[in-house]
Design an enzyme around this catalytic site. Structure first.
Site, mmCIF file in Angstrom:
data_model
loop_
_atom_site.group_PDB
_atom_site.id
_atom_site.type_symbol
_atom_site.label_atom_id
_atom_site.label_comp_id
_atom_site.label_asym_id
_atom_site.label_seq_id
_atom_site.Cartn_x
_atom_site.Cartn_y
_atom_site.Cartn_z
ATOM 1 N N ASP A 36 0.849 -1.197 0.000
ATOM 2 C CA ASP A 36 0.000 0.000 0.000
ATOM 3 C C ASP A 36 0.882 1.244 0.000
ATOM 4 O OD1 ASP A 36 -1.820 2.165 0.889
ATOM 5 O OD2 ASP A 36 -3.244 0.536 1.168
ATOM 6 N N LEU A 84 -6.663 -4.612 -4.860
ATOM 7 C CA LEU A 84 -7.683 -3.634 -4.455
ATOM 8 C C LEU A 84 -7.201 -2.194 -4.541
ATOM 9 C CD1 LEU A 84 -8.060 -6.298 -2.354
ATOM 10 C CD2 LEU A 84 -9.990 -4.913 -1.678
ATOM 11 N N GLU A 87 -7.383 4.557 -6.815
ATOM 12 C CA GLU A 87 -8.029 5.824 -6.475
ATOM 13 C C GLU A 87 -9.511 5.532 -6.623
ATOM 14 O OE1 GLU A 87 -6.955 8.674 -5.367
ATOM 15 O OE2 GLU A 87 -4.831 8.146 -5.419
ATOM 16 N N SER A 88 -10.304 5.821 -5.565
ATOM 17 C CA SER A 88 -11.657 5.265 -5.535
ATOM 18 C C SER A 88 -12.780 6.299 -5.416
ATOM 19 C CB SER A 88 -11.765 4.286 -4.362
ATOM 20 O OG SER A 88 -11.716 5.012 -3.147
ATOM 21 N N THR A 137 -15.732 -2.556 -9.740
ATOM 22 C CA THR A 137 -16.960 -1.903 -9.314
ATOM 23 C C THR A 137 -18.078 -2.071 -10.340
ATOM 24 O OG1 THR A 137 -17.902 0.311 -9.022
ATOM 25 C CG2 THR A 137 -15.891 0.197 -10.269
ATOM 26 N N ASP A 138 -19.319 -1.916 -9.879
ATOM 27 C CA ASP A 138 -20.455 -1.931 -10.814
ATOM 28 C C ASP A 138 -20.536 -0.631 -11.613
ATOM 29 O OD1 ASP A 138 -21.228 -0.227 -8.754
ATOM 30 O OD2 ASP A 138 -23.201 -1.117 -8.458
ATOM 31 N N GLU A 139 -19.748 0.386 -11.195
ATOM 32 C CA GLU A 139 -19.845 1.674 -11.891
ATOM 33 C C GLU A 139 -19.348 1.594 -13.332
ATOM 34 O OE1 GLU A 139 -18.956 5.168 -9.620
ATOM 35 O OE2 GLU A 139 -19.171 4.096 -7.733
ATOM 36 N N TYR A 162 -13.486 8.017 -12.850
ATOM 37 C CA TYR A 162 -13.211 6.851 -11.985
ATOM 38 C C TYR A 162 -13.682 5.565 -12.663
ATOM 39 C CZ TYR A 162 -14.204 3.358 -8.343
ATOM 40 O OH TYR A 162 -14.282 2.188 -7.625
ATOM 41 N N LYS A 166 -11.528 2.269 -14.006
ATOM 42 C CA LYS A 166 -11.758 0.889 -13.551
ATOM 43 C C LYS A 166 -12.131 -0.002 -14.743
ATOM 44 C CE LYS A 166 -11.670 -0.529 -9.887
ATOM 45 N NZ LYS A 166 -10.553 -1.058 -9.042
ATOM 46 N N ASN A 191 -22.025 -0.595 -4.088
ATOM 47 C CA ASN A 191 -21.507 0.279 -3.026
ATOM 48 C C ASN A 191 -21.353 -0.458 -1.698
ATOM 49 O OD1 ASN A 191 -22.235 2.216 -5.007
ATOM 50 N ND2 ASN A 191 -22.436 3.746 -3.401
ATOM 51 N N PRO A 217 -25.339 17.091 3.270
ATOM 52 C CA PRO A 217 -25.609 17.472 1.881
ATOM 53 C C PRO A 217 -26.044 16.285 1.033
ATOM 54 C CG PRO A 217 -23.252 17.323 2.266
ATOM 55 C CD PRO A 217 -23.901 16.924 3.548
ATOM 56 N N GLY A 304 -22.829 14.632 -14.198
ATOM 57 C CA GLY A 304 -22.876 13.272 -14.763
ATOM 58 C C GLY A 304 -23.301 12.209 -13.767
HETATM 59 N N1 NAD Z 1 -15.828 1.358 -1.861
HETATM 60 C C1 NAD Z 1 -16.731 0.765 -2.638
HETATM 61 O O1 NAD Z 1 -17.931 0.899 -2.435
HETATM 62 C C2 NAD Z 1 -16.265 -0.116 -3.784
HETATM 63 C C3 NAD Z 1 -17.230 -0.866 -4.477
HETATM 64 C C4 NAD Z 1 -16.797 -1.729 -5.494
HETATM 65 C C5 NAD Z 1 -15.451 -1.828 -5.790
HETATM 66 N N2 NAD Z 1 -14.541 -1.069 -5.117
HETATM 67 C C6 NAD Z 1 -13.121 -1.225 -5.468
HETATM 68 O O2 NAD Z 1 -12.508 -1.829 -4.336
HETATM 69 C C7 NAD Z 1 -11.155 -1.381 -4.216
HETATM 70 C C8 NAD Z 1 -10.928 -0.802 -2.839
HETATM 71 O O3 NAD Z 1 -11.828 0.295 -2.641
HETATM 72 P P1 NAD Z 1 -11.815 1.121 -1.288
HETATM 73 O O4 NAD Z 1 -13.133 1.770 -1.163
HETATM 74 O O5 NAD Z 1 -11.307 0.268 -0.197
HETATM 75 O O6 NAD Z 1 -10.722 2.223 -1.634
HETATM 76 P P2 NAD Z 1 -9.936 3.209 -0.656
HETATM 77 O O7 NAD Z 1 -9.802 4.487 -1.407
HETATM 78 O O8 NAD Z 1 -10.546 3.225 0.691
HETATM 79 O O9 NAD Z 1 -8.504 2.526 -0.499
HETATM 80 C C9 NAD Z 1 -7.579 2.460 -1.527
HETATM 81 C C10 NAD Z 1 -6.249 1.993 -0.952
HETATM 82 O O10 NAD Z 1 -5.324 1.851 -2.058
HETATM 83 C C11 NAD Z 1 -4.103 2.492 -1.721
HETATM 84 N N3 NAD Z 1 -3.496 3.004 -2.955
HETATM 85 C C12 NAD Z 1 -3.990 3.973 -3.773
HETATM 86 N N4 NAD Z 1 -3.150 4.173 -4.807
HETATM 87 C C13 NAD Z 1 -2.112 3.297 -4.647
HETATM 88 C C14 NAD Z 1 -0.948 3.020 -5.395
HETATM 89 N N5 NAD Z 1 -0.678 3.684 -6.529
HETATM 90 N N6 NAD Z 1 -0.116 2.057 -4.947
HETATM 91 C C15 NAD Z 1 -0.390 1.369 -3.799
HETATM 92 N N7 NAD Z 1 -1.466 1.615 -3.046
HETATM 93 C C16 NAD Z 1 -2.332 2.564 -3.457
HETATM 94 C C17 NAD Z 1 -4.493 3.621 -0.776
HETATM 95 O O11 NAD Z 1 -3.388 4.030 0.015
HETATM 96 C C18 NAD Z 1 -5.622 2.985 0.023
HETATM 97 O O12 NAD Z 1 -5.105 2.303 1.135
HETATM 98 C C19 NAD Z 1 -10.951 -0.373 -5.342
HETATM 99 O O13 NAD Z 1 -10.307 -1.026 -6.410
HETATM 100 C C20 NAD Z 1 -12.352 0.043 -5.735
HETATM 101 O O14 NAD Z 1 -12.416 0.413 -7.095
HETATM 102 C C21 NAD Z 1 -14.917 -0.217 -4.122
#
Ligand code: NAD
Length: 373
Positions: A36, A84, A87-88, A137-139, A162, A166, A191, A217, A304
């Site tokens: 990470d 995982l 950037e989310s 993601t489903d997005e 985003y 993905k 989500n 909000p 959007g």
């Molecule tokens: N949160 C949701 O509802 C959701 C739903 C479906 C899928 N996802 C997917 O699940 C995964 C995790 O989502 P999340 O909500 O836990 O995200 P998050 O933003 O909470 O966490 C992302 C983590 O990745 C690390 N990171 C970011 N860029 C990095 C890099 N270049 N190198 C190494 N580490 C890096 C960050 O430090 C962080 O710890 C993502 O791939 C996201 O697309 C999320």
């Protein structure tokens, strides 16, 4: 006793990553190497209790760093990778898409390259075992109208930067299976909510704003629909897909729990009214609020903004026997409780660069705090 498998988890300090690492280690079947970069979205406190554990190694580094990633494959000889790191945050992708391109697209590509180079060196038995599990993601499927559901067959139609990043990463993962035979699996989930979610996302934002008497909000008229799943249910589905999923396959994951944004905010307020009524919160007592719902404000919509997401997860139920276990009322209450019980974690997550970013970047709306994801 079955020998533990070593796996790499990327993004283990993020929201889902933290829950994923805990699930894997608690299952007693895995040793985890967590890679990470500790971006703004990570919280070092989330996994602090695992430091020193024989089943956990933390590596601070970037997934775009090919040399580092390759060295981790060489050193730890993992049975697979749970990818995982990303950037989310949709709102951030609207303001600065570049980071999304770098981490989500280039980073995933570099991991795939390193995994491919490692995979070809493996003995046949180890090849059979190896999986590259990509959490998505489903997005990527865009927006639904009033009817219908996303499935594994839904065509990709990403709308935000985003979602586009993905979608691109999903396509690379798929291509590495078809072109090079890398044993990949993609999961597309709705989500998530639950403990350890960074406070810029909708549910923690509402909880924490309410408790400090700030506006709640809600974008547009609040009628956009999201399909919510408790994070542990998602992690269990990902683990099952890694262990038993069809190689080269995709799984749509959701808990069949559609909620209009405004209804969700009302539910959070009603739980808070019950367990932390405004009259009992010292900084709110003077305000004379009867309910947190009085703090709800409808604000200019996100550009959007997708209308509705909803997942049909019949395939993963049919093929792997997965089902969501946590009901929404119970999961939401547990989540609210968690944020109330972990003020140190919240403090660490809410300060610093996060508050600066909010001040600077929410250009399409006058007031600073907002709902998101
Ligand atoms: N949160 C949701 O509802 C959701 C739903 C479906 C899928 N996802 C997917 O699940 C995964 C995790 O989502 P999340 O909500 O836990 O995200 P998050 O933003 O909470 O966490 C992302 C983590 O990745 C690390 N990171 C970011 N860029 C990095 C890099 N270049 N190198 C190494 N580490 C890096 C960050 O430090 C962080 O710890 C993502 O791939 C996201 O697309 C999320």
């Amino acid at each position: 006793m079955v020998e533990k498998k070593t796996v790499i988890v990327t993004g283990g300090n993020g929201f889902i990553g933290t829950n994923m690492v805990r699930l894997l280690i608690n299952s007693k079947a895995y040793r985890v190497v967590n890679l990470d970069a500790l971006t703004y979205a990570a919280n070092a406190l989330s996994l602090a209790d695992l430091e020193g554990s024989q089943d956990y190694v933390f590596v601070k580094g970037n997934i775009t760093d090919s040399e580092l990633v390759s060295s981790l494959f060489d050193q730890y000889q993992p049975a697979g990778i749970f990818h995982l790191a990303a950037e989310s945050h949709v709102d951030r992708s609207i303001v600065s898409p570049e980071d999304f391109m770098q981490t989500n697209v280039v980073g995933t590509y570099r991991l795939l390259e390193a995994a491919r180079a490692y995979y070809v060196t493996l003995a046949e038995e180890k090849k059979q075992e190896f999986r590259f599990l990509h959490v998505s993601t489903d997005e990527v499927f865009g927006s639904l109208g009033a009817d219908g559901y996303f499935t594994e067959e839904t065509p990709y139609a990403p709308n935000s930067p985003y979602a586009a990043s993905k979608a691109a990463s999903d396509h690379f993962v798929r291509a590495y299976h078809h072109t090079y035979g890398l044993p990949t699996i993609i999961t597309n989930c709705s989500n998530n909510y639950g403990p350890y979610q960074f406070p810029e996302k909708m549910i923690p934002l509402m909880i924490l704003n309410a408790l400090s008497g700030k506006p709640l909000p809600v974008y547009g008229d609040g009628s956009n629909v999201r399909d919510w799943i408790y994070v542990e249910d998602h992690c269990k589905a990902v683990k099952l897909a890694f262990e038993k999923g069809t190689v080269g396959g995709e799984y749509a994951i959701g808990a069949n729990n559609e909620q209009k944004n405004v209804n969700l905010v009302n539910k959070i307020c009603s739980i808070l009214d019950d367990i932390a009524p405004p009259i009992e919160v010292p900084q709110l007592r003077e305000r004379g609020l009867k309910s947190y719902t009085e703090l709800i404000q409808f604000v200019t919509d996100r550009p959007g903004h997708d209308r509705r997401y909803a997942i049909d997860s019949a395939r993963i139920t049919r093929e792997l026997g997965w089902q969501a276990e946590v009901g929404f009322e119970a999961g939401l209450r547990q989540t609210v409780d968690w944020y109330l019980s972990n003020p140190k974690w919240v403090d660490q997550a809410s300060g610093g660069s996060y508050s600066e970013w909010i001040e600077k970047n929410y250009a399409w709306r006058a007031d600073a705090q907002r709902e998101s994801k």
